[in-house]
Design an enzyme around this catalytic site. Sequence first.
Site, mmCIF file in Angstrom:
data_model
loop_
_atom_site.group_PDB
_atom_site.id
_atom_site.type_symbol
_atom_site.label_atom_id
_atom_site.label_comp_id
_atom_site.label_asym_id
_atom_site.label_seq_id
_atom_site.Cartn_x
_atom_site.Cartn_y
_atom_site.Cartn_z
ATOM 1 N N ALA A 1 0.356 5.204 -28.178
ATOM 2 C CA ALA A 1 -0.032 5.946 -26.981
ATOM 3 C C ALA A 1 -1.180 6.848 -27.391
ATOM 4 O O ALA A 1 -0.965 7.844 -28.065
ATOM 5 C CB ALA A 1 1.128 6.765 -26.433
ATOM 6 N N CYS A 2 -2.401 6.473 -27.005
ATOM 7 C CA CYS A 2 -3.571 7.045 -27.643
ATOM 8 C C CYS A 2 -4.578 7.571 -26.633
ATOM 9 O O CYS A 2 -4.352 7.568 -25.438
ATOM 10 C CB CYS A 2 -4.243 5.980 -28.509
ATOM 11 S SG CYS A 2 -3.088 4.981 -29.480
#
Length: 621
Positions: free
Chosen positions: A43-44
């Site tokens: 999750a970036c």
Amino acid sequence: MTHLHNPGWSENIEPQGAMSPFKRFAALPEAQGLYNPDKEKDACGLAIIATLRGEPGYDIVEAALTALRNLEHRGAVGADEGTGDGAGLLMQVPDEFFRAVTEFELPAPGQYVVGTAFLPAEAREAATAKAGIEALAADEGLTVLGWREVPVVADLVGAMARACMPYFSQPFFAAANGEQLEHNELDSRAWRIRKRAQNKFGVYFPSLSSRTIVYKGMLTTAQLEPFYPDLSDKRFKTKLAIVHSRFSTNTFPSWPLAQPFRTIAHNGEINTVKGNRNWMRARQSQLASPLLGDTPEELYPICTPGASDSASFDEVAELLWLSGRPITHSIMMMIPEAWENHATMDPARRAFYEYHSLLMEPWDGPAAVSFTDGSLVGATLDRNGLRPGRYWITEDGLIIFASEVGVIEVEPSNVVKKGRVAPGKMFLVDTEAGRIIDDAEVKAEVAAANPWAEWLKDNLIDINELPEREHVLHTAASVNIRQRTFGYTTEELKILLGPMARTGAEPLGAMGSDTPVAVLSKRPRLLFDYFVQSFAQVTNPPLDAIREELVTSLKCAIGPNGNLLDGKQVRQPQISLPFPVINNDQLAKIANIESPDGDRIAMKVRGLYRPEGGEAALRAR
């Protein structure tokens, strides 16, 4: 932190052999107890900075690094506070910079390839790997112009990152005897070198290209620029840049798994990645292309074991692109928009999506994916739009795309346009032509490239158009035997299946379930109880194909896929199914399907075996 040197070089570390770089350069433990490395998720945050002015500049790098630092909250930091989950930058090859810092002569821009090799830390092993890479280059008709040691600030990073840090060196290759090669041919040879070097010597290249270069690592967003002093040099110029800040939920960091990758950077998750990887491995025997060279078996598997879902996506996108498809075409194949129930979609675009659905499956999940081929740079969202993407265009031609607002301070009066990328849509910048290409224009061009509708008609068979076959009737006793064999219980028949059959609605209840999971149950269970799909860990509920039919479809096709890398028409007839669960009449149609010559082309496989024989009995069947 005043000295510059390459930290990984050590005479005291024992050689490790051709270990996978995803293990060698990672703080990743083996599977143990309840930990399974296959369950890792990302999750970036990401950003694209580009210019329409037609000239490269260091200001694009500066803006990209500023955006990256402002995405710090999107990244993770280890317990030692100096180890980041990953940060990186992708940009065009800075030709002016490399001509100034190399001690050997470089050919014209675009006529050489360069990349940063993550080499083993042990000196002798690194030297062996270098020699092996040079031999691989010679096999591809390329000559090694020289190697450049990459300066880094070694003591900037934490203990965990330092413990698995590679030795960084940049090889420069060009065609032997001054031969002039097209971009794609040169990059294809570099791709084969890179894949073979990884498999034979455990060397990882963040990039190896005539067009782009990647600087990345197990770093925080604030560490990237000071760790790589190259990034502070004013001669480091580009027209485009992609930056990425990595946050992996419940995972361990890694030097190779930092992003951007070679063609993409990804914010989100590919929920279908296990199936995608299995399909890619299954179709390797069908792949044929000049890209694969004389020894394709040395390049496999396409999807490297131990890599992340984003890394696997990048490997396939790069394969499709280098085999001859435009980068936009490749991304549209892998992340199709919701076309199945789109009543007003252009028929040519629909035909494109449906034809390619016969060649490969979508890589599905919440995703904002940025991509580039070195001159085009853009981004697309998944069909549900479950990851955000916003853009700004300024008066002076600066393009900013990011996973959130505010990555760069822009004077409001200087903004000429801003907006968001909608679900399934594409945002594209052509840095050569100096213009933004609208989603409709991009997809219209791809849709008009070939007669997809004709090719589709030649390949697709509707199951409803197949001739009727003998109907199979079951007695109540035979149905009961089958229900018991496959683990149906009285509770399921009365409380679940009965009401569903009578009312056409799913049953609702408020009682908890104390039933053990299938693998631990002492009673027979339904086969599909053992195959529960893994959904995202962060914010995404399971999709509902009935309530969300506009963006979700269970329509599928069965039959051979053909050669994925063939840009011309692939002739492999497949049967279209409106729903993956079929009845006995449909099964009879499929089992008795015939070719135009009257030959039966379906094969029946008997799957019964004696359980006391175990695996040997199953293999004997």
